[in-house]
Design a protein around this motif. Sequence first.
Motif, PDB file in Angstrom:
ATOM      1  N   GLY A  46      -5.095 -39.284  -9.604  1.00  0.00           N
ATOM      2  CA  GLY A  46      -4.401 -37.947  -9.234  1.00  0.00           C
ATOM      3  C   GLY A  46      -5.361 -36.888  -9.379  1.00  0.00           C
ATOM      4  N   ALA A  48      -5.732 -32.703  -9.426  1.00  0.00           N
ATOM      5  CA  ALA A  48      -4.819 -31.475 -10.036  1.00  0.00           C
ATOM      6  C   ALA A  48      -5.913 -30.481  -9.911  1.00  0.00           C
ATOM      7  CB  ALA A  48      -4.301 -31.691 -11.431  1.00  0.00           C
ATOM      8  N   HIS A  80      -1.585 -39.795  -6.789  1.00  0.00           N
ATOM      9  CA  HIS A  80      -0.476 -38.883  -7.442  1.00  0.00           C
ATOM     10  C   HIS A  80      -1.077 -37.587  -7.245  1.00  0.00           C
ATOM     11  CE1 HIS A  80       0.830 -42.652  -9.350  1.00  0.00           C
ATOM     12  NE2 HIS A  80      -0.332 -42.910  -9.510  1.00  0.00           N
ATOM     13  N   GLY A  82      -0.928 -33.605  -7.811  1.00  0.00           N
ATOM     14  CA  GLY A  82      -0.323 -32.758  -8.975  1.00  0.00           C
ATOM     15  C   GLY A  82      -1.174 -31.585  -8.906  1.00  0.00           C
ATOM     16  N   CYS A  83      -1.089 -30.648  -9.983  1.00  0.00           N
ATOM     17  CA  CYS A  83      -1.888 -29.263 -10.152  1.00  0.00           C
ATOM     18  C   CYS A  83      -2.212 -29.103 -11.566  1.00  0.00           C
ATOM     19  CB  CYS A  83      -0.681 -28.387  -9.591  1.00  0.00           C
ATOM     20  SG  CYS A  83      -1.238 -26.847  -9.614  1.00  0.00           S
ATOM     21  N   TYR A  97       2.321 -33.047 -12.985  1.00  0.00           N
ATOM     22  CA  TYR A  97       2.740 -34.064 -11.859  1.00  0.00           C
ATOM     23  C   TYR A  97       4.076 -34.095 -11.660  1.00  0.00           C
ATOM     24  CZ  TYR A  97      -2.073 -35.426 -11.582  1.00  0.00           C
ATOM     25  OH  TYR A  97      -3.535 -35.096 -11.452  1.00  0.00           O
ATOM     26  N   TRP A 104       8.575 -31.706  -7.325  1.00  0.00           N
ATOM     27  CA  TRP A 104       7.529 -30.665  -6.276  1.00  0.00           C
ATOM     28  C   TRP A 104       8.279 -29.461  -6.136  1.00  0.00           C
ATOM     29  CZ3 TRP A 104       2.733 -32.103  -5.421  1.00  0.00           C
ATOM     30  CH2 TRP A 104       2.252 -31.185  -4.171  1.00  0.00           C
ATOM     31  N   LEU A 107       7.419 -27.213  -8.946  1.00  0.00           N
ATOM     32  CA  LEU A 107       6.007 -26.787  -8.893  1.00  0.00           C
ATOM     33  C   LEU A 107       5.807 -25.548  -8.049  1.00  0.00           C
ATOM     34  CD1 LEU A 107       2.900 -27.128 -10.204  1.00  0.00           C
ATOM     35  CD2 LEU A 107       2.938 -29.232  -8.562  1.00  0.00           C
ATOM     36  N   LEU A 139       8.871 -32.249 -14.002  1.00  0.00           N
ATOM     37  CA  LEU A 139       7.468 -32.508 -14.020  1.00  0.00           C
ATOM     38  C   LEU A 139       6.814 -33.239 -15.254  1.00  0.00           C
ATOM     39  CD1 LEU A 139       6.295 -28.889 -13.223  1.00  0.00           C
ATOM     40  CD2 LEU A 139       6.468 -30.658 -11.503  1.00  0.00           C
TER      41      LEU A 139
END
Length: 378
Positions: A46, A48, A80, A82-83, A97, A104, A107, A139
């Motif tokens: 992932g 982020a 994956h 995400g942030c 995520y 999404w 986010l 999320l």
Amino acid sequence: MNARSPLAQPPYIEFGVQSNFSFLRGASRPEELVVAACLLGHAGMGLADRNSVAGVVRAWNQSKHIKLSKDAPAVQLPYHPGCRLVFEDATPDFLAYPQDRKGWGHLCRMLTQANLREETKKGATLLKRSDLLEWGDRLSLAVLPDLSAPAEENLALARRLKDRFGRDLWLAVAPDYRGDDRFRLEQAAAMAEAAGVSLMATNDALYHSANRRPLRDVLTAIRLNVPVAEAGLALSANAERHLKAPGEMARLFRRHPEALAEMEARVAAIAEGTASEQVWLLEHPAIYTAGTSARDEDLLEARFPVYRTGRGGQFTYHGPGQRVGYAMLDLKRCKPDVRAYVCDLEEWLIQALAELGVKGERREGRVGGQVAEVAQRA
């Protein structure tokens, strides 16, 4: 073709990854991180980045076509996007995520709402806890608490977040590599248990390889607007913030085998028809597992931790060098024949060993697959 050999490593996905799109913090490109995760045997990765999703497309594109050598076929790595949410109001960082398209959208709306605020200081984060509470639905969230803060404050926050987000919340913790990790991990595990959330392991990676640590120090000095020689304690204390092999992460978190509870939950979900079947192949640290027939007095010396299981039998040792398989299957979908089931498992294991150049075989009068010899690789 999947990137990961099933026997190579215990299953692990690193979700705490920042790239160079975390401006002046991450020291590797998204593409480098994806390839490194693949080479290390991760089950996925992932990305982020800090209050940004700018790098997710680059990582996604690389994850679909990974060439590990010139002549090898391209492989894929589950990815994956995400942030990492960083706040201005003393709220701890979160890994976020999205679960679906709606998540999404939430986010992106959260980040946009923060970016529309007037900037009081160049580069300052503008995200507030209220933004998370407003747009955090759909999320999967992992809070990274500041373990140096008072435990009561951290626990109170974790409980409030659990009330708001329920099963979509985890508590993430990373080793600090400063000599007190055993205490820190125990502290995080106790906090997670008290708040009723699951513990999540991460290495909080900032680069794909340890040799990027000097670049990370240069980026830190630029961000602080000082020469590297004057950055002092702001520089990295070590070069451990790189992607690590799943086996190494299992070793670092060996005192917290929540994976057992996760496995039991998976079995229950398979029985309910809400999850697919799964097989784990992994390496344990040195432990004993105790079956339903195990008696405490039969273990003369408990040199290693003992874990009670629902299997039959007594005590079994597991440790480095062994590969242990856990088959989570719905036997109602299989032939109602235990002998055929065991035979299929043996054949699957023999074929898996062959991929690693190890010849397996059946021997008359014995149950299980036996190792015959190590074949020479071409």
